[in-house]
Design a protein around this motif. Structure first.
Motif, PDB file in Angstrom:
ATOM      1  N   HIS A   1       6.015 -55.526 -19.822  1.00  0.00           N
ATOM      2  CA  HIS A   1       6.084 -56.972 -19.660  1.00  0.00           C
ATOM      3  C   HIS A   1       5.581 -57.347 -18.269  1.00  0.00           C
ATOM      4  O   HIS A   1       5.784 -56.600 -17.310  1.00  0.00           O
ATOM      5  CB  HIS A   1       7.516 -57.479 -19.844  1.00  0.00           C
TER       6      HIS A   1
ATOM      7  N   HIS B   1       6.725 -59.483 -16.136  1.00  0.00           N
ATOM      8  CA  HIS B   1       7.765 -59.610 -15.111  1.00  0.00           C
ATOM      9  C   HIS B   1       8.252 -58.257 -14.595  1.00  0.00           C
ATOM     10  O   HIS B   1       8.921 -58.189 -13.559  1.00  0.00           O
ATOM     11  CB  HIS B   1       8.939 -60.458 -15.614  1.00  0.00           C
ATOM     12  N   ASP B   2       7.919 -57.171 -15.302  1.00  0.00           N
ATOM     13  CA  ASP B   2       8.314 -55.843 -14.835  1.00  0.00           C
ATOM     14  C   ASP B   2       7.601 -55.457 -13.537  1.00  0.00           C
ATOM     15  O   ASP B   2       8.083 -54.605 -12.791  1.00  0.00           O
ATOM     16  CB  ASP B   2       8.021 -54.780 -15.899  1.00  0.00           C
TER      17      ASP B   2
ATOM     18  N   LYS C   1       7.340 -57.094 -10.846  1.00  0.00           N
ATOM     19  CA  LYS C   1       8.070 -57.464  -9.626  1.00  0.00           C
ATOM     20  C   LYS C   1       9.111 -56.424  -9.238  1.00  0.00           C
ATOM     21  O   LYS C   1       9.585 -56.417  -8.104  1.00  0.00           O
ATOM     22  CB  LYS C   1       8.730 -58.840  -9.782  1.00  0.00           C
TER      23      LYS C   1
ATOM     24  N   ARG D   1       7.539 -65.592  -5.647  1.00  0.00           N
ATOM     25  CA  ARG D   1       8.974 -65.689  -5.932  1.00  0.00           C
ATOM     26  C   ARG D   1       9.669 -66.611  -4.947  1.00  0.00           C
ATOM     27  O   ARG D   1      10.503 -67.432  -5.315  1.00  0.00           O
ATOM     28  CB  ARG D   1       9.608 -64.298  -5.868  1.00  0.00           C
TER      29      ARG D   1
ATOM     30  N   SER E   1      16.349 -65.407 -13.305  1.00  0.00           N
ATOM     31  CA  SER E   1      15.077 -64.711 -13.096  1.00  0.00           C
ATOM     32  C   SER E   1      15.163 -63.684 -11.970  1.00  0.00           C
ATOM     33  O   SER E   1      14.509 -62.637 -12.015  1.00  0.00           O
ATOM     34  CB  SER E   1      13.967 -65.722 -12.796  1.00  0.00           C
ATOM     35  N   ASP E   2      15.968 -63.966 -10.950  1.00  0.00           N
ATOM     36  CA  ASP E   2      16.088 -63.041  -9.823  1.00  0.00           C
ATOM     37  C   ASP E   2      17.071 -61.913 -10.082  1.00  0.00           C
ATOM     38  O   ASP E   2      16.935 -60.823  -9.526  1.00  0.00           O
ATOM     39  CB  ASP E   2      16.538 -63.795  -8.565  1.00  0.00           C
TER      40      ASP E   2
ATOM     41  N   ASN F   1      17.166 -58.362 -13.834  1.00  0.00           N
ATOM     42  CA  ASN F   1      16.573 -57.021 -13.889  1.00  0.00           C
ATOM     43  C   ASN F   1      16.900 -56.162 -12.684  1.00  0.00           C
ATOM     44  O   ASN F   1      16.293 -55.106 -12.488  1.00  0.00           O
ATOM     45  CB  ASN F   1      15.046 -57.139 -14.030  1.00  0.00           C
TER      46      ASN F   1
END
Length: 224
Positions: free
Chosen positions: A56, A58-59, A61, A90, A115-116, A119
């Motif tokens: 993905h 977003h991975d 980051k 970000r 979002s922060d 993960n």
């Protein structure tokens, strides 16, 4: 073929200039960050290699420099440039959201933090400091590590609240396991913070636990 050898209309930089960044693909945006390719690999191929490596977008980051340089064609310089661009984006996003964010429901707090925090590989304990209109005036990570009463001391939380003249606070932390169900330690810590806030006249509005794109409000669950 290097990106500079492509026809101008096909260059990502030219497309951005003419059509705006929103019209570019993820591959094109990465190509702009990387600027040039290497021998036998164009910059657009390098960008494709990065996107193929991660399941993905977003991975990326969460990637380390070491992980990025394992990708074919990505050296330390390009890895650093990519991580710097992601962090800058970000910070801009977080600042824009924080400046206008009003907390009316647990969903509002979770949306601001999700979002922060969803993960993160380690537990982070974060506090939102609110004014009398329930607007976020400050966000601070109080500590990182396993949550327990001896580490999360109310004085660290409320020192910042007094400094910021906060009317109330919302606490939040993540569960790296992905399951946001509260532990007995979570509940005990919440009650200690709530009691300290009552003494100081600074209300603890909620304690939100973030899991894998899901959350639990301890207030909604009746634990405070």
């Amino acid at each position: 073929m290097m990106i500079r050898d492509a026809h101008a209309i096909d260059r990502p930089r030219e497309r951005l200039r003419q059509n705006g960044a929103q019209q570019l693909t993820n591959q094109e945006l990465l190509a702009i960050i990387f600027r040039v390719g290497i021998k036998n690999l164009s910059v657009t191929q390098l960008a494709a290699n990065v996107l193929t490596h991660f399941e993905h977008l977003h991975d990326i980051k969460e990637a380390t420099i070491e992980e990025l340089i394992e990708i074919n064609g990505i050296g330390e310089v390009k890895a650093i440039e990519l991580l710097a661009a992601i962090e800058l984006g970000r910070r801009v996003s977080a600042k824009q959201v924080q400046n206008r964010w009003t907390i009316r429901t647990p969903d509002d707090a979770a949306t601001l933090l999700m979002s922060d925090m969803t993960n993160l590989k380690q537990e982070h304990f974060v506090v939102l400091y609110l004014n009398v209109k329930n607007q976020v005036i400050h966000k601070q990570t109080i500590f990182m590590g396993s949550l327990n009463a001896s580490i999360v001391h109310p004085r660290e939380i409320f020192r910042e609240a007094v400094k910021r003249s906060a009317a109330s606070i919302i606490c939040a932390h993540n569960h790296p396991s992905g399951n946001p169900a509260p532990s007995s330690e979570d509940i005990d810590v919440t009650k200690r913070i709530q009691h300290a806030g009552e003494v100081l006249g600074i209300e603890l509005l909620d304690h939100v636990i973030i899991g894998d794109h899901q959350f639990i409000s301890l207030k909604e669950k009746g634990f405070m």
